[in-house]
Design a protein around this motif. Structure first.
Motif, PDB file in Angstrom:
ATOM      1  N   ASP A 279       0.590  -1.754  -0.149  1.00  0.00           N
ATOM      2  CA  ASP A 279       0.077  -0.213  -0.169  1.00  0.00           C
ATOM      3  C   ASP A 279       0.756   1.335   0.203  1.00  0.00           C
ATOM      4  O   ASP A 279       1.825   1.454   1.150  1.00  0.00           O
ATOM      5  N   ARG A 280       0.317   2.555  -0.994  1.00  0.00           N
ATOM      6  CA  ARG A 280       0.912   3.713  -0.954  1.00  0.00           C
ATOM      7  C   ARG A 280       0.641   5.234  -0.520  1.00  0.00           C
ATOM      8  O   ARG A 280      -1.000   5.084  -0.337  1.00  0.00           O
TER       9      ARG A 280
ATOM     10  N   ASP B 124      -4.655   8.122  -2.048  1.00  0.00           N
ATOM     11  CA  ASP B 124      -3.748   7.503  -1.162  1.00  0.00           C
ATOM     12  C   ASP B 124      -3.370   8.641  -0.350  1.00  0.00           C
ATOM     13  O   ASP B 124      -2.598   7.999   0.416  1.00  0.00           O
TER      14      ASP B 124
END
Length: 237
Positions: free
Chosen positions: A59-60, A176
């Motif tokens: 995950d970013r 994000d």
């Protein structure tokens, strides 16, 4: 001038400039990596830096998009600890590279300068608290609108001036940044487009009408005084 250097004396700036350099970076080039030692801090002179972190599951999380004259690496340069994020050039980007050790030495030699820097860091810490509250108490539309004002901030933004970003913010950027789903961001951005606050550009969108964007933000949940001070200051490290 970048906010962390706005209150420096000409002599101190000259000493630091003598040890600094101007460097061009190509799109996608990594300038600093999370957990690396803090050798430098950087001022964006042209282009855009993407500041993010990727966790073990892939995950970013986007921390910021930095454009001129914003600063990258201020906290690590101050406390001499590891870089907080990975910074990557988004498009061709020109940076002023400042040795962190020289930066700290100037502060250690001037107590008044150090106090002013402490006040700036405190403002930024308060803004991080404001971001936390934003994610807890605001609905998705307010979060998206505030995220765009944050990522697209300029000193003139609060005055309603025309301030398009040099690189468009994408739907993925907002997702994000906020930890929202892509579809949730799209729905909120569509409402902002309908309000005339932002407009599509390439694969993303830009601020089309800062005054309209701020009206949306204020109608949903007013900006805290700290956030207003921070947005007016603009640069961030």
């Amino acid at each position: 001038m970048a906010a962390p250097f706005a209150f420096w004396s000409d002599a101190a700036l000259s000493r630091l400039a003598a040890l600094s350099s101007m460097v061009w970076h190509n799109p996608g080039e990594v300038i600093a990596r999370s957990q690396e030692p803090p050798q430098y801090l950087w001022i964006v002179a042209e282009g855009c830096l993407e500041v993010a972190i990727t966790v073990s599951n892939g995950d970013r999380f986007l921390a910021d998009l930095l454009t001129a004259p914003q600063v990258m690496g201020l906290t690590p340069a101050l406390d001499d600890r590891a870089q907080l994020f990975t910074a990557t050039a988004r498009g061709r980007t020109r940076l002023v590279r400042i040795p962190a050790a020289a930066f700290r030495a100037e502060l250690e030699a001037d107590a008044a300068l150090l106090v002013k820097m402490l006040r700036l860091v405190c403002l930024r810490a308060r803004m991080e608290h404001d971001r936390t509250y934003m994610n807890v108490i605001n609905d998705n539309n307010a979060r998206v609108a505030k995220a765009i004002t944050y990522l697209g901030r300029r000193p003139s933004l609060l005055e309603g001036a025309e301030t398009p970003l040099p690189a468009p913010i994408t739907y993925d950027d907002i997702a994000d940044f906020l930890g929202l789903s892509y579809s949730a961001v799209v729905r909120s951005v569509q409402e902002l487009i309908a309000a005339g606050a932002v407009k599509k550009q390439y694969r993303g969108f830009i601020i089309a009408d800062p005054a309209a964007l701020l009206r949306v933000v204020e109608s949903l949940n007013p900006l805290h005084a700290t956030a207003r001070d921070y947005l007016a200051q603009a640069p961030r490290g």
